[in-house]
Scaffold this active site. Structure first.
Site, short mmCIF file in Angstrom:
data_model
loop_
_atom_site.label_atom_id
_atom_site.label_comp_id
_atom_site.label_asym_id
_atom_site.label_seq_id
_atom_site.Cartn_x
_atom_site.Cartn_y
_atom_site.Cartn_z
N LYS C 191 65.77 77.51 -79.73
CA LYS C 191 64.57 76.37 -80.17
C LYS C 191 64.62 74.93 -79.41
CE LYS C 191 60.89 75.10 -82.64
NZ LYS C 191 61.11 73.66 -83.04
N GLU C 198 58.79 72.29 -73.82
CA GLU C 198 57.41 71.67 -74.47
C GLU C 198 57.21 70.28 -73.90
OE1 GLU C 198 57.45 72.19 -78.70
OE2 GLU C 198 56.76 70.03 -78.83
#
Lengths: 333, 333, 333, 333
Positions: C191, C198
């Site tokens: 993550k 991102e």
């Protein structure tokens, strides 16, 4: 004054030479019997064959200067040394240790009445003659007690003309080439940032000279194809230009000896300090794009078959049918 | 020898001073009557009230040195000057012109029998005393004819110790502080890269000192909160450290005068040369991450309300309901 | 199956909604009595007024899912929760904790016979409807036991067309939107990297749209002054272009509502995960220039009066008499 | 409607297929007789054996679509084509030409009464089925006259769900997958920025997956040594995560076929558009660190023996006696 020196390599050996020349009495130790014997013969320093003998041969309060590789080796020497010492003794770590480790070591030693001094040491091979720039962290009393050592290792005020804004003032901290920066850890912290800056300056020169060198490549547009004498450019910049610097002096020397630098590896090692400086930026929330880019260029210089480049090729192949440039065809290969 | 000087600002005025002190006969012109009169009175230079008078007052073959802002102003002076000159005359552009423009100008002038010399000039305000580092492009004959001028403006070999690898050799090109780099354009090309490197070095120092300065911010983790004396650190690095450099000398002076640099704007202008260096990297296919990052930091320093940051806030708000940090709340605001 | 949920904010509340809709029996707790009562009323979940009551009301082996802010708050809940649990119970941390912390927590819990599962959770506000992409670290048995929960929170295979290379194969791990990545810590590690990517994607869009938006500035060269409809460009790219992505969808929505994004702050927060990803690159020796640059842009967005920019201005003033751009004059101010 | 197509490669051929399928009458030409014959046979398009025949076989006002490599080849086709055309005809350049060239070409053609349309075309190999995202520059009348062609090549509104903020509004420009961006040049300008963003997104993914892949290297600290299934991670992110995107879909496909990407070259080509986007940032004074870093990584991927790395090694050797890492020893070699 008397000082014990542990680690007699490129840096440590020269520091002993400089200190004995300045009249200090050096007690020396390294793992290599031949190395310590040779240095003792050359300098008159007292060589010990074990750490315990080194310590036993010195008067209290002692100062033990470590000049050994950062990390596990430094920690090992400290672990061996501490039980041999007495309250009031000082341990100086002159290597490139991580400042967080130095803070922790100072806390451990303080519980035993010992002073830990972290001394960032810049100057490399030239320090013997020029002196070393010393960035020092530690408690006031210990740093003051060892001031004669720092003063002898440092270059002294005459190495550079005084800063104009200081010309008529008293000699300020730092002007003699050594500085008590603050509490334990601060010396290695300042040295870490120094090395981060050094990474950026080196990469700036590397990029500039790469632009010059690329002029001979067929892939470069016509208008950039100047045939330039890189060594001569380095010389002209050494006199009067904004980029004049010790790093430029060194580059000029390398280029004078080996104009295409073919004697040097295209793979560039990175020490811990560049990495730690970037981590400091990240952890402090301070933008350090140039230091980070300099570090990443070093990482990339090791990377002959990188997954990241293959991923780019894969994506391009997938969306557009592009093929990666075959190795035999690469523009600079 | 005789030389005509056009543009008598910070740089040009000092160059006239240095040349007259060296015994050259300067004919001078600028748009500002008071400026040229004052400089003539100070130096004994011959002031002209129009370009035509400047040119008419000189013996052929003439050398006209332009020290005016790059771009339209330089082009305008050249356009006015060229019709006044005779074959065999030289025009020297000592400003920070784009090398592509210099190549074009040399071609135009060559058709009229005039020599165009592009002379990248580094040294700034200190050049009067130290001399200027000169990077020169032009044809061999014109550069040779003007060598006495270049030699007087340059610092001479004594400004820096000779490079070790050259110590026993003859004086090499560049060692006296001026260098004939190659054909027209090459002088401004080398100066452009010089300034690109300068951007990178400055940004490296800026990042390092920012890491020191941030230590006092509450947002910084405890372990980084050393209260450091930035001015003293600059001093200690000036003597014996790897980052010693003229830029560090200047930084030390600024910090000695104004320890928190509050007198200086947080908005940093960029000249054309940083931009052109990045374009050179892009057009040559040479990776210049540090010089590019340095340029972008200057762009960002102007940017108080950037759309790019707002786009990041918008995306974050959309996917996670994050709110941008309100201005009043910003960590360093 | 039965699950206990701690933390009922934007993320946690929606996850409870999605799980109850899928038929799971949720026991819920948050510090805010009104929040838990409302959610219980809405979903039929069983609200507890204390952690102890939450745990006591569940059958063994229990699964307790934490959806609370990373760092001290997560640690505090775990400290309170662990003494209440019995061997065989599982604790799932669905927040954005540092993977190094998760490894440490798993070790502590394992000594008490408890299973720690770290579940990186992506999807934000849209997860309620679309489902959440789940990256899971933990021991095999515990992950397997909780598979029904993961399957209900995940989007399921139908959310995206199958990857061509998998079309005729069995359903592979990850294709249903949840993945057991490896041992404890690996879920938060994956993550973390996800968020680093991102950052880079967001910054890429931010830069591109900034280039469009700048076209209206007077400082921009004539040839770039296209008056473009940014919202329309986002739309055209959403259909058939290489940059089509969920982030582009969100950007298109923001631009449709607020074409100049003036509703959004130019100051962009950074979560821990961007920072940790850059540290991962540095500690692994992997070059991450884009993720680092993205992080630094966020740092810079907070920085109204940075010492680094002032240092650049100081150096320029010193060497060339340049003045910094006064604030009132800044090109985009 | 009737359209002439010049260039029948990967892109052009599929565009003819898509247009004929939509009922348009295509007249086609390429240098390769076999290529044009095969496409004519497959699609029913009318193949011409010379440009002049192509033009002669069409009704006025004609539209000629060029799908040939940018640069000299595009210019050559335009030079050959223009004398054959009549006022009122349109020339569409669907390739990746530099927008500055397109502006110049439009001016030249306008003088002859011809309309030049620059059409940035995204979609690659998948465009045949999905449609192409079209970014169009040109005068209003010409773009309007060719709207049926654009509409058939574009994906149409159904390819993506409508943006929430537009759900209840009329269909806005861009929503059908083609957009008249502005005057000539603006189409290629928007496409250029699109590709710049694409570079940044690709590099972001490349860095993230490199962090995963490095976990198996012995040089990586223990805590990062997760053995991760990169292909499975790509799958889980495809469903519900913030990074879901077409590029991720492609990456997932590549990883499913070839989990270590060993089939792909580590040398990554760069098209002109990444370079031009960085130049646009520099010339506009807009900070584009991520796009620039992405471009430089591609440059570096070609560079097996770079002078810049050798310069770093040289400086390090000079100041500290460091040796470069020998090739055989390199961490990832």
């Amino acid at each position: 004054m008397q000082i014990g020196f542990i680690g007699l390599g490129k840096m440590g050996g020269n520091m002993v030479r400089r200190l004995t020349k300045a009249g200090h009495q050096c007690h020396i130790y390294s793992d290599d019997p031949a190395e310590r014997a040779a240095l003792a013969a050359e300098t008159g320093a007292v060589a010990a064959d074990r750490l315990a003998a080194l310590v036993a041969g010195m008067e209290v309060p002692r100062t033990l200067w470590l000049m050994v590789p950062a990390g596990k080796i430094t920690q090992g020497v400290i672990d061996d040394l501490v039980p041999l010492l007495a309250p009031g003794d000082s341990v100086v770590d002159g290597g490139n240790s991580y400042f967080k480790d130095s803070v922790a070591r100072a806390q451990v030693l303080a519980k035993k009445g010992l002073s830990f001094i972290d001394c960032g040491t810049s100057g490399g091979l030239y320090g013997l003659e020029r002196g070393y720039s010393l960035m020092i962290g530690g408690d006031d009393a210990a740093v003051a007690r060892n001031a004669p050592i720092f003063a002898s290792l440092a270059p002294g005020i005459a190495l550079a003309p005084r800063t104009p804004a200081r010309e008529n003032g008293p000699i300020a901290p730092g002007e003699e080439g050594w500085l008590h920066c603050g509490p334990p850890g601060s010396g290695h912290y300042v040295k870490m940032i120094h090395n981060g800056i050094e990474y950026g300056m080196m990469q700036a020169f590397a990029e500039g000279f790469a632009l010059f060198a690329s002029a001979s490549a067929d892939t470069v547009p016509e208008q950039y194809r100047y045939r330039l004498d890189l060594a001569a450019i380095a010389e002209v910049w050494r006199r009067g230009s904004v980029v004049s610097s010790w790093l430029l002096d060194l580059g000029a020397d390398a280029l004078a000896e080996n104009p295409d630098l073919s004697a040097y590896s295209p793979r560039v090692a990175d020490s811990g300090e560049g990495r730690w400086t970037v981590i400091a930026g990240v952890e402090q929330g301070v933008s350090v794009p140039v230091i980070a880019a300099s570090l990443f260029e070093r990482f990339s210089s090791h990377d002959d078959a990188a997954i990241d480049a293959r991923m780019l090729s894969a994506l391009r192949a997938k969306f557009g049918g592009h093929k990666g440039v075959p190795a035999a065809n690469s523009s600079k290969g």
